[in-house]
Design a protein around this motif. Structure first.
Motif, PDB file in Angstrom:
ATOM      1  N   GLU A 141     -18.865   7.905  -3.872  1.00  0.00           N
ATOM      2  CA  GLU A 141     -18.293   7.576  -5.141  1.00  0.00           C
ATOM      3  C   GLU A 141     -17.073   7.902  -5.438  1.00  0.00           C
ATOM      4  OE1 GLU A 141     -19.165   5.084  -7.647  1.00  0.00           O
ATOM      5  OE2 GLU A 141     -21.154   5.870  -7.793  1.00  0.00           O
ATOM      6  N   GLU A 144     -14.489   5.917  -3.984  1.00  0.00           N
ATOM      7  CA  GLU A 144     -13.918   4.525  -4.529  1.00  0.00           C
ATOM      8  C   GLU A 144     -13.610   4.815  -5.764  1.00  0.00           C
ATOM      9  OE1 GLU A 144     -14.776   1.768  -3.087  1.00  0.00           O
ATOM     10  OE2 GLU A 144     -15.134   2.858  -1.249  1.00  0.00           O
ATOM     11  N   ARG A 145     -13.617   5.738  -6.607  1.00  0.00           N
ATOM     12  CA  ARG A 145     -13.336   5.792  -8.042  1.00  0.00           C
ATOM     13  C   ARG A 145     -11.831   6.607  -8.190  1.00  0.00           C
ATOM     14  NH1 ARG A 145     -15.967   2.318 -11.107  1.00  0.00           N
ATOM     15  NH2 ARG A 145     -18.199   2.213 -10.470  1.00  0.00           N
TER      16      ARG A 145
END
Length: 271
Positions: A141, A144-145
């Motif tokens: 995560e 991706e962020r």
């Protein structure tokens, strides 16, 4: 059951320990060694205008320091514990609105109230309380962020380095030894492999020796819990009392010492 001396950090609300754990974290946050560690390992990464997410903010001490570092830094501080967040919000009552708090359990989907992309993710001693699948989900995560050329920063304890001074070394070893907590392969520098496998580019290692030589309220709470847990495990109460008395005597002599090395596991997002 939590390891000796620790609160139930993985389930603070259910255990009813959030308030006590937050108070201990806040006591630690106020010590000179914590400020020095921030200046050595975190501050060099901060600049005006950054969007920062903290994973596992605890009492909010680190988040408050980041917001105060530069005008324009925005920090979203997250924690899974409602009790921790309640304490953190109270402690930040006079802090600029650039600091926001949000409930989030690391390893679950990214909350909608967080920015879609951030420049920096910071986490201090949260990963040891995650399962391996949750850790891998969190890292995916974060990959991706985090913006291109952005960073993820983990402050991880080297439990094997923990040292406490005591007149009776053998008694101190029986009560306060932390090497039994080395159970997860991603603790300390072991986290680097997981970060690399998630697609980040690792930066050189940096470490910091955190010390307490005053028998501060933080250290007293930690060592008292060590002693109490040791009694639960079968240590005679008189020995536990002698352990604390020995620490108090060293503090009077100016010879109190507790130390642990923290490793900065730092990575960058590359195209």
């Amino acid at each position: 059951m939590s390891p000796r001396g620790l609160y139930a950090y993985a389930s603070l609300d259910a255990a009813g320990e959030a308030e006590a754990a937050a108070r201990r974290m806040e006591a630690r946050a106020g010590l000179p060694a914590t400020a020095a560690m921030f200046e050595a390992l975190v501050l060099p990464l901060l600049r005006p205008g950054l969007k920062v997410v903290e994973v596992g903010c605890g009492s909010g001490g680190l988040a408050r320091r980041m917001v105060a570092a530069h005008e324009g830094i925005e920090v979203w501080a997250t924690d899974k514990s409602e009790g921790m967040l309640a304490f953190a919000r109270r402690a930040a009552a006079d802090v600029p609105a650039r600091l926001r708090f949000s409930q989030w359990e690391a390893g679950t989907p990214w909350p909608a109230e967080l920015p879609a992309r951030v420049d920096l993710v910071v986490s201090a001693v949260t990963t040891p309380y995650l399962s391996e699948p949750a850790l891998r989900r969190l890292l995916a995560e974060l990959r991706e962020r985090t913006c291109l050329e952005g960073h993820v920063l983990f402050l991880e304890q080297d439990l094997a380095s923990a040292t406490v001074a005591h007149p009776d070394h053998n008694l101190a070893e029986r009560i306060s030894s932390e090497h039994v907590r080395l159970k997860q392969p991603w603790q300390g520098h072991g986290l680097r492999r997981y970060v690399r496998e998630a697609g980040f580019s690792l930066l050189p290692r940096t470490s910091f020796l955190w010390t307490d030589d005053t028998f501060s309220p933080y250290l007293r709470d930690l060592m008292t819990r060590y002693a109490d847990d040791a009694v639960t495990d079968g240590l005679p109460s008189a020995e536990a009392a002698r352990f604390i008395a020995g620490l108090e005597a060293l503090a009077v002599e100016g010879e109190c010492y507790y130390g642990m090395v923290y490793h900065r596991v730092l990575a960058r997002v590359l195209a």
